[in-house]
Design a protein around this motif. Sequence first.
Motif, PDB file in Angstrom:
ATOM      1  N   ALA A 125       0.820  -1.206   0.000  1.00  0.00           N
ATOM      2  CA  ALA A 125       0.000   0.000   0.000  1.00  0.00           C
ATOM      3  C   ALA A 125       0.853   1.255   0.000  1.00  0.00           C
ATOM      4  CB  ALA A 125      -0.924   0.004   1.203  1.00  0.00           C
ATOM      5  N   ASN A 126       2.090   1.151   0.482  1.00  0.00           N
ATOM      6  CA  ASN A 126       2.981   2.310   0.571  1.00  0.00           C
ATOM      7  C   ASN A 126       4.269   2.021  -0.200  1.00  0.00           C
ATOM      8  OD1 ASN A 126       1.273   3.754   2.328  1.00  0.00           O
ATOM      9  ND2 ASN A 126       1.982   2.509   4.033  1.00  0.00           N
ATOM     10  N   PRO A 127       4.334   2.400  -1.472  1.00  0.00           N
ATOM     11  CA  PRO A 127       5.570   2.166  -2.219  1.00  0.00           C
ATOM     12  C   PRO A 127       6.715   2.960  -1.604  1.00  0.00           C
ATOM     13  CG  PRO A 127       4.099   3.598  -3.429  1.00  0.00           C
ATOM     14  CD  PRO A 127       3.352   3.120  -2.235  1.00  0.00           C
ATOM     15  N   PRO A 128       7.962   2.548  -1.855  1.00  0.00           N
ATOM     16  CA  PRO A 128       9.100   3.266  -1.266  1.00  0.00           C
ATOM     17  C   PRO A 128       9.085   4.742  -1.645  1.00  0.00           C
ATOM     18  CG  PRO A 128       9.828   1.292  -2.413  1.00  0.00           C
ATOM     19  CD  PRO A 128       8.372   1.449  -2.694  1.00  0.00           C
ATOM     20  N   LEU A 129       9.272   5.589  -0.653  1.00  0.00           N
ATOM     21  CA  LEU A 129       9.307   7.027  -0.898  1.00  0.00           C
ATOM     22  C   LEU A 129      10.652   7.404  -1.506  1.00  0.00           C
ATOM     23  CD1 LEU A 129       7.697   8.224   2.426  1.00  0.00           C
ATOM     24  CD2 LEU A 129       6.615   8.052   0.205  1.00  0.00           C
ATOM     25  N   ARG A 130      10.636   8.338  -2.439  1.00  0.00           N
ATOM     26  CA  ARG A 130      11.848   8.774  -3.138  1.00  0.00           C
ATOM     27  C   ARG A 130      12.105  10.248  -2.873  1.00  0.00           C
ATOM     28  NH1 ARG A 130      13.838   3.993  -4.271  1.00  0.00           N
ATOM     29  NH2 ARG A 130      12.440   2.674  -5.438  1.00  0.00           N
ATOM     30  N   GLN A 131      13.340  10.682  -3.095  1.00  0.00           N
ATOM     31  CA  GLN A 131      13.682  12.096  -2.956  1.00  0.00           C
ATOM     32  C   GLN A 131      12.898  12.923  -3.969  1.00  0.00           C
ATOM     33  OE1 GLN A 131      15.629  13.177  -0.577  1.00  0.00           O
ATOM     34  NE2 GLN A 131      16.459  11.248   0.122  1.00  0.00           N
ATOM     35  N   SER A 132      12.761  12.403  -5.182  1.00  0.00           N
ATOM     36  CA  SER A 132      12.002  13.040  -6.248  1.00  0.00           C
ATOM     37  C   SER A 132      11.559  11.932  -7.200  1.00  0.00           C
ATOM     38  CB  SER A 132      12.863  14.076  -6.986  1.00  0.00           C
ATOM     39  OG  SER A 132      13.859  13.429  -7.735  1.00  0.00           O
ATOM     40  N   PRO A 133      10.640  12.204  -8.116  1.00  0.00           N
ATOM     41  CA  PRO A 133      10.187  11.150  -9.033  1.00  0.00           C
ATOM     42  C   PRO A 133      11.317  10.538  -9.856  1.00  0.00           C
ATOM     43  CG  PRO A 133       8.691  13.012  -9.123  1.00  0.00           C
ATOM     44  CD  PRO A 133       9.854  13.428  -8.275  1.00  0.00           C
ATOM     45  N   SER A 134      12.358  11.297 -10.147  1.00  0.00           N
ATOM     46  CA  SER A 134      13.449  10.772 -10.966  1.00  0.00           C
ATOM     47  C   SER A 134      14.575  10.164 -10.134  1.00  0.00           C
ATOM     48  CB  SER A 134      14.005  11.886 -11.858  1.00  0.00           C
ATOM     49  OG  SER A 134      14.532  12.921 -11.043  1.00  0.00           O
ATOM     50  N   SER A 135      14.469  10.195  -8.815  1.00  0.00           N
ATOM     51  CA  SER A 135      15.523   9.691  -7.940  1.00  0.00           C
ATOM     52  C   SER A 135      15.448   8.182  -7.809  1.00  0.00           C
ATOM     53  CB  SER A 135      15.400  10.330  -6.557  1.00  0.00           C
ATOM     54  OG  SER A 135      16.286   9.718  -5.659  1.00  0.00           O
ATOM     55  N   SER A 136      16.607   7.541  -7.719  1.00  0.00           N
ATOM     56  CA  SER A 136      16.630   6.099  -7.496  1.00  0.00           C
ATOM     57  C   SER A 136      16.879   5.779  -6.025  1.00  0.00           C
ATOM     58  CB  SER A 136      17.701   5.440  -8.365  1.00  0.00           C
ATOM     59  OG  SER A 136      18.968   5.973  -8.020  1.00  0.00           O
ATOM     60  N   GLY A 137      17.308   6.767  -5.249  1.00  0.00           N
ATOM     61  CA  GLY A 137      17.594   6.536  -3.833  1.00  0.00           C
ATOM     62  C   GLY A 137      16.350   6.647  -2.979  1.00  0.00           C
ATOM     63  N   ARG A 138      16.302   5.837  -1.936  1.00  0.00           N
ATOM     64  CA  ARG A 138      15.172   5.893  -1.009  1.00  0.00           C
ATOM     65  C   ARG A 138      15.253   7.167  -0.166  1.00  0.00           C
ATOM     66  NH1 ARG A 138      12.377   0.988  -0.138  1.00  0.00           N
ATOM     67  NH2 ARG A 138      11.795   1.756   1.913  1.00  0.00           N
ATOM     68  N   LEU A 139      14.143   7.549   0.376  1.00  0.00           N
ATOM     69  CA  LEU A 139      14.051   8.742   1.197  1.00  0.00           C
ATOM     70  C   LEU A 139      14.591   8.443   2.585  1.00  0.00           C
ATOM     71  CD1 LEU A 139      12.974  11.648   1.494  1.00  0.00           C
ATOM     72  CD2 LEU A 139      10.843  10.662   2.259  1.00  0.00           C
ATOM     73  N   LEU A 140      15.784   8.895   2.874  1.00  0.00           N
ATOM     74  CA  LEU A 140      16.419   8.782   4.189  1.00  0.00           C
ATOM     75  C   LEU A 140      15.759   7.736   5.084  1.00  0.00           C
ATOM     76  CD1 LEU A 140      17.019  12.545   4.979  1.00  0.00           C
ATOM     77  CD2 LEU A 140      18.666  10.916   4.116  1.00  0.00           C
ATOM     78  N   ASP A 141      16.119   6.490   4.871  1.00  0.00           N
ATOM     79  CA  ASP A 141      15.531   5.398   5.636  1.00  0.00           C
ATOM     80  C   ASP A 141      16.657   4.645   6.299  1.00  0.00           C
ATOM     81  OD1 ASP A 141      13.681   3.720   6.678  1.00  0.00           O
ATOM     82  OD2 ASP A 141      13.214   2.678   4.808  1.00  0.00           O
ATOM     83  N   PRO A 142      16.877   4.756   7.556  1.00  0.00           N
ATOM     84  CA  PRO A 142      16.065   5.379   8.596  1.00  0.00           C
ATOM     85  C   PRO A 142      16.197   6.899   8.583  1.00  0.00           C
ATOM     86  CG  PRO A 142      18.059   4.509   9.578  1.00  0.00           C
ATOM     87  CD  PRO A 142      18.076   4.115   8.126  1.00  0.00           C
ATOM     88  N   PRO A 143      15.226   7.591   9.197  1.00  0.00           N
ATOM     89  CA  PRO A 143      15.265   9.058   9.191  1.00  0.00           C
ATOM     90  C   PRO A 143      16.440   9.599   9.993  1.00  0.00           C
ATOM     91  CG  PRO A 143      13.533   8.258  10.633  1.00  0.00           C
ATOM     92  CD  PRO A 143      14.091   7.065   9.934  1.00  0.00           C
ATOM     93  N   ARG A 144      16.816  10.831   9.686  1.00  0.00           N
ATOM     94  CA  ARG A 144      17.927  11.484  10.369  1.00  0.00           C
ATOM     95  C   ARG A 144      17.445  12.792  10.990  1.00  0.00           C
ATOM     96  NH1 ARG A 144      20.992  10.329   5.213  1.00  0.00           N
ATOM     97  NH2 ARG A 144      21.811   8.258   5.602  1.00  0.00           N
ATOM     98  N   ALA A 145      18.075  13.151  12.084  1.00  0.00           N
ATOM     99  CA  ALA A 145      17.762  14.423  12.738  1.00  0.00           C
ATOM    100  C   ALA A 145      18.508  15.526  12.002  1.00  0.00           C
ATOM    101  CB  ALA A 145      18.172  14.380  14.198  1.00  0.00           C
ATOM    102  N   ILE A 146      17.769  16.527  11.552  1.00  0.00           N
ATOM    103  CA  ILE A 146      18.334  17.667  10.839  1.00  0.00           C
ATOM    104  C   ILE A 146      18.227  18.881  11.756  1.00  0.00           C
ATOM    105  CG2 ILE A 146      18.150  19.108   8.772  1.00  0.00           C
ATOM    106  CD1 ILE A 146      18.822  16.212   8.131  1.00  0.00           C
ATOM    107  N   PRO A 147      19.329  19.616  11.984  1.00  0.00           N
ATOM    108  CA  PRO A 147      19.237  20.806  12.848  1.00  0.00           C
ATOM    109  C   PRO A 147      18.203  21.795  12.318  1.00  0.00           C
ATOM    110  CG  PRO A 147      21.521  20.292  12.329  1.00  0.00           C
ATOM    111  CD  PRO A 147      20.678  19.388  11.475  1.00  0.00           C
ATOM    112  N   ASP A 148      17.419  22.338  13.245  1.00  0.00           N
ATOM    113  CA  ASP A 148      16.375  23.304  12.898  1.00  0.00           C
ATOM    114  C   ASP A 148      16.372  24.428  13.934  1.00  0.00           C
ATOM    115  OD1 ASP A 148      14.234  24.512  11.673  1.00  0.00           O
ATOM    116  OD2 ASP A 148      12.736  23.111  12.468  1.00  0.00           O
ATOM    117  N   PRO A 149      17.408  25.282  13.917  1.00  0.00           N
ATOM    118  CA  PRO A 149      17.530  26.285  14.976  1.00  0.00           C
ATOM    119  C   PRO A 149      16.433  27.352  14.961  1.00  0.00           C
ATOM    120  CG  PRO A 149      19.163  26.665  13.277  1.00  0.00           C
ATOM    121  CD  PRO A 149      18.483  25.357  12.946  1.00  0.00           C
TER     122      PRO A 149
END
Length: 184
Positions: free
Chosen positions: A34-58
Amino acid sequence: GSPAPMRPPRPPRDGSASVLAGRVGDGPGSTAAANPPLRQSPSSSGRLLDPPRAIPDPYGWMRDESRSDGRVLGHLAAENEYAAAATGHLAGLRDGLYDEMISSIVETDYTTPSLRRTDADGGGGAPGSGYWYYTRHQAGESRPRYCRAPLRSDANDGDDDGGHLYPPGPLPGWDAARSSPVLP
């Protein structure tokens, strides 16, 4: 000496704040089909940061969807005050440019009416059925008025337009005022 130069307000940074970026989780009861692998963009072959990463957000504290956080509103007021003070000497130029632009705009205007027939069975409508649609722009108003007027079915008025190309004269109930939302 001269006065100290103004400085723009600086929002405080929260160096410990972060957001998770990537695939966080599918939620209960979800399946991989039901949930295909998420991509960075439609043309990207890489998966969307799996596992997720903490990004600084000051500056994440400034995100306020309710538009009610006093700290955020205070900072925005300070930014507006700074902008007004920094560009105050341009007020005459700004007003002159605005007046020049407005002088070349026709503020009171209306579009050419377009006929849209009404017909329950989709056949295009019978002669004399339907409405005229048009817009009116009034001076001093920021948005147009969307108007419609019923089509008259006066086929016997002596014109060869069958009574449905243009309304032949004022419509019943029309007050003949230019500001009226019913097309003459």
